[in-house]
Motif scaffolding. Structure first.
Motif, PDB file in Angstrom:
ATOM      1  N   ILE A 196       0.861  -1.179   0.000  1.00 36.86           N
ATOM      2  CA  ILE A 196       0.000   0.000   0.000  1.00 36.86           C
ATOM      3  C   ILE A 196       0.900   1.232   0.000  1.00 36.86           C
ATOM      4  CG2 ILE A 196      -1.748   1.301   1.269  1.00 36.86           C
ATOM      5  CD1 ILE A 196      -2.627  -1.400   2.503  1.00 36.86           C
ATOM      6  N   ARG A 197       0.768   2.083  -1.019  1.00 34.88           N
ATOM      7  CA  ARG A 197       1.627   3.247  -1.189  1.00 34.88           C
ATOM      8  C   ARG A 197       0.962   4.467  -0.549  1.00 34.88           C
ATOM      9  NH1 ARG A 197       1.950   4.877  -5.927  1.00 34.88           N
ATOM     10  NH2 ARG A 197       4.174   5.402  -6.147  1.00 34.88           N
ATOM     11  N   LEU A 198       1.738   5.217   0.238  1.00 32.54           N
ATOM     12  CA  LEU A 198       1.183   6.279   1.061  1.00 32.54           C
ATOM     13  C   LEU A 198       1.799   7.641   0.771  1.00 32.54           C
ATOM     14  CD1 LEU A 198       1.406   4.435   4.501  1.00 32.54           C
ATOM     15  CD2 LEU A 198      -0.566   4.519   2.974  1.00 32.54           C
ATOM     16  N   LEU A 199       0.967   8.663   0.921  1.00 27.61           N
ATOM     17  CA  LEU A 199       1.401  10.057   0.926  1.00 27.61           C
ATOM     18  C   LEU A 199       1.108  10.617   2.316  1.00 27.61           C
ATOM     19  CD1 LEU A 199       1.998  12.965  -0.156  1.00 27.61           C
ATOM     20  CD2 LEU A 199      -0.373  13.010  -0.974  1.00 27.61           C
ATOM     21  N   LEU A 200       2.101  11.273   2.933  1.00 29.10           N
ATOM     22  CA  LEU A 200       1.918  11.915   4.231  1.00 29.10           C
ATOM     23  C   LEU A 200       1.997  13.425   4.047  1.00 29.10           C
ATOM     24  CD1 LEU A 200       4.310   9.785   6.487  1.00 29.10           C
ATOM     25  CD2 LEU A 200       1.913   9.353   5.913  1.00 29.10           C
ATOM     26  N   ALA A 201       1.035  14.162   4.568  1.00 27.60           N
ATOM     27  CA  ALA A 201       1.044  15.617   4.454  1.00 27.60           C
ATOM     28  C   ALA A 201       0.735  16.250   5.799  1.00 27.60           C
ATOM     29  CB  ALA A 201       0.039  16.083   3.401  1.00 27.60           C
ATOM     30  N   ASP A 202       1.696  16.985   6.331  1.00 31.59           N
ATOM     31  CA  ASP A 202       1.543  17.707   7.598  1.00 31.59           C
ATOM     32  C   ASP A 202       2.616  18.782   7.627  1.00 31.59           C
ATOM     33  OD1 ASP A 202       1.764  18.385  10.536  1.00 31.59           O
ATOM     34  OD2 ASP A 202       0.217  16.838  10.645  1.00 31.59           O
ATOM     35  N   GLU A 205       4.228   1.513   2.407  1.00 29.92           N
ATOM     36  CA  GLU A 205       5.399   2.243   1.925  1.00 29.92           C
ATOM     37  C   GLU A 205       5.046   3.714   1.744  1.00 29.92           C
ATOM     38  OE1 GLU A 205       8.426   2.476  -1.933  1.00 29.92           O
ATOM     39  OE2 GLU A 205       6.697   1.127  -1.961  1.00 29.92           O
ATOM     40  N   VAL A 206       5.774   4.597   2.404  1.00 31.70           N
ATOM     41  CA  VAL A 206       5.594   6.031   2.221  1.00 31.70           C
ATOM     42  C   VAL A 206       6.345   6.439   0.958  1.00 31.70           C
ATOM     43  CG1 VAL A 206       5.997   8.329   3.168  1.00 31.70           C
ATOM     44  CG2 VAL A 206       5.332   6.458   4.689  1.00 31.70           C
ATOM     45  N   VAL A 207       5.613   6.883  -0.052  1.00 33.83           N
ATOM     46  CA  VAL A 207       6.238   7.226  -1.338  1.00 33.83           C
ATOM     47  C   VAL A 207       6.408   8.728  -1.512  1.00 33.83           C
ATOM     48  CG1 VAL A 207       5.421   5.142  -2.471  1.00 33.83           C
ATOM     49  CG2 VAL A 207       3.999   7.208  -2.534  1.00 33.83           C
ATOM     50  N   ALA A 208       5.756   9.534  -0.656  1.00 34.43           N
ATOM     51  CA  ALA A 208       5.878  10.985  -0.780  1.00 34.43           C
ATOM     52  C   ALA A 208       5.455  11.653   0.519  1.00 34.43           C
ATOM     53  CB  ALA A 208       5.029  11.502  -1.942  1.00 34.43           C
ATOM     54  N   GLU A 209       6.046  12.825   0.776  1.00 34.61           N
ATOM     55  CA  GLU A 209       5.657  13.651   1.913  1.00 34.61           C
ATOM     56  C   GLU A 209       5.443  15.073   1.428  1.00 34.61           C
ATOM     57  OE1 GLU A 209       8.017  13.383   5.446  1.00 34.61           O
ATOM     58  OE2 GLU A 209       8.477  11.253   5.156  1.00 34.61           O
ATOM     59  N   ALA A 221       0.248  13.932  -4.882  1.00 38.25           N
ATOM     60  CA  ALA A 221      -0.742  12.898  -5.194  1.00 38.25           C
ATOM     61  C   ALA A 221      -0.855  12.697  -6.701  1.00 38.25           C
ATOM     62  CB  ALA A 221      -2.100  13.270  -4.605  1.00 38.25           C
ATOM     63  N   ARG A 222      -0.850  13.798  -7.441  1.00 39.07           N
ATOM     64  CA  ARG A 222      -0.920  13.693  -8.904  1.00 39.07           C
ATOM     65  C   ARG A 222       0.315  12.985  -9.459  1.00 39.07           C
ATOM     66  NH1 ARG A 222      -3.046  19.822  -9.567  1.00 39.07           N
ATOM     67  NH2 ARG A 222      -5.271  19.409  -9.876  1.00 39.07           N
ATOM     68  N   ARG A 223       1.468  13.278  -8.868  1.00 42.49           N
ATOM     69  CA  ARG A 223       2.716  12.726  -9.395  1.00 42.49           C
ATOM     70  C   ARG A 223       2.899  11.257  -9.029  1.00 42.49           C
ATOM     71  NH1 ARG A 223       5.428  16.522  -7.793  1.00 42.49           N
ATOM     72  NH2 ARG A 223       6.262  15.736  -5.828  1.00 42.49           N
ATOM     73  N   HIS A 224       2.596  10.913  -7.765  1.00 39.39           N
ATOM     74  CA  HIS A 224       2.889   9.561  -7.274  1.00 39.39           C
ATOM     75  C   HIS A 224       1.683   8.629  -7.286  1.00 39.39           C
ATOM     76  CE1 HIS A 224       6.970  10.538  -5.879  1.00 39.39           C
ATOM     77  NE2 HIS A 224       6.479  11.712  -5.534  1.00 39.39           N
ATOM     78  N   ALA A 250      -8.772  14.842  -8.637  1.00 38.57           N
ATOM     79  CA  ALA A 250      -7.655  14.625  -9.553  1.00 38.57           C
ATOM     80  C   ALA A 250      -7.198  13.173  -9.596  1.00 38.57           C
ATOM     81  CB  ALA A 250      -6.477  15.528  -9.164  1.00 38.57           C
ATOM     82  N   VAL A 251      -7.244  12.498  -8.443  1.00 37.62           N
ATOM     83  CA  VAL A 251      -6.764  11.116  -8.350  1.00 37.62           C
ATOM     84  C   VAL A 251      -7.818  10.304  -7.594  1.00 37.62           C
ATOM     85  CG1 VAL A 251      -4.741   9.677  -7.870  1.00 37.62           C
ATOM     86  CG2 VAL A 251      -4.468  12.146  -8.050  1.00 37.62           C
ATOM     87  N   PRO A 252      -8.948  10.001  -8.219  1.00 36.41           N
ATOM     88  CA  PRO A 252     -10.061   9.368  -7.499  1.00 36.41           C
ATOM     89  C   PRO A 252      -9.726   8.005  -6.900  1.00 36.41           C
ATOM     90  CG  PRO A 252     -10.462   9.414  -9.871  1.00 36.41           C
ATOM     91  CD  PRO A 252      -9.296  10.301  -9.613  1.00 36.41           C
ATOM     92  N   ALA A 253      -8.673   7.359  -7.385  1.00 31.70           N
ATOM     93  CA  ALA A 253      -8.297   6.058  -6.822  1.00 31.70           C
ATOM     94  C   ALA A 253      -7.588   6.193  -5.485  1.00 31.70           C
ATOM     95  CB  ALA A 253      -7.402   5.302  -7.803  1.00 31.70           C
TER      96      ALA A 253
END
Length: 222
Positions: free
Chosen positions: A3-9, A29-33, A44-47, A73-76
């Motif tokens: 499961i690929r994750l984005l963290l935003a804070d 797996e954290v793929v972006a912050e 989110a759009r990129r990854h 933009a990324v409904p999935a």
């Protein structure tokens, strides 16, 4: 499957703490912050992560606006809002913004992991303490009157549908509900669709809130 994750804070320490919790699970797996809402949308759009964990209050674009934009933009990508006590109004607004989960930053790490797995599997997930606070702040009238109204609404459902609704409130995915009830997943999907239509709610999160209000969570029913 990972499961690929984005963290935003906007707080570096919070991001580091959440990332450390995610690292304890080999399936995550954290793929972006990101440190602000606009950067979160761009990431989110990129990854194209499976799940985005967003702080509600961030600079440039708050988490609510970012969640709505990511869902467009990324409904999935499923969205989990990370909240703190005192943000009840934000949480209530986020119910209509497409978020699939609400978790407390100060909550049990196991709850955070469970929430990520739940929303990645298509379920809604509400920290019980978050759900209690949302229920307490939704609509007018007393908590007792809202509970009574919720119980009247769910009486329109069959006994099996109420049972399924309670399991939705617990954060179970369709596959998990199917295993719990010993039925095929397609049957659960049909139940959930019927429940959303009969209760006139937009998504599983709103259905889960109603399940909490009606006292169905934790009740396996007949």
């Amino acid at each position: 499957m990972t499961i690929r994750l984005l963290l935003a804070d906007d707080e570096t320490m919070i991001r580091a703490g959440v990332a450390a919790i995610m690292a304890t699970d080999p399936d995550l797996e954290v793929v972006a912050e990101a440190a602000d809402g606009r950067a979160a949308v761009e990431a989110a759009r990129r990854h194209r992560p499976d799940v985005a964990l967003l702080d509600i209050r961030m600079p440039r674009m708050d988490g609510l606006a970012a969640a709505a934009e990511i869902r467009r933009a990324v409904p999935a990508t499923a969205v989990i809002m990370l909240t703190t006590f005192g943000e009840d109004d934000y949480i209530a607004r986020a119910l209509t913004g497409g978020a699939a989960g609400f978790l407390l930053k100060s909550g049990d790490p196991r709850e955070l992991l469970a929430g990520v797995h739940a929303v990645a599997g298509g379920a809604a997930f509400l920290s019980p303490r978050v759900a209690q606070r949302v229920v307490a702040h939704l609509g007018g009238g007393s908590r007792l009157s809202r509970a009574a109204a919720a119980r009247r609404r769910v009486q329109a459902l069959t006994a099996r549908e109420r049972q399924v609704l309670g399991l939705v409130g617990e954060g179970l995915s369709n596959a998990e509900i199917a295993r719990r009830l010993n039925v095929v997943e397609g049957t659960v999907k049909a139940y959930v669709s019927a429940i959303l239509a009969r209760l006139d709610v937009r998504n599983r999160v709103q259905a889960a809130i109603l399940a909490y209000e009606a006292g169905l969570v934790g009740d396996d029913g007949p």
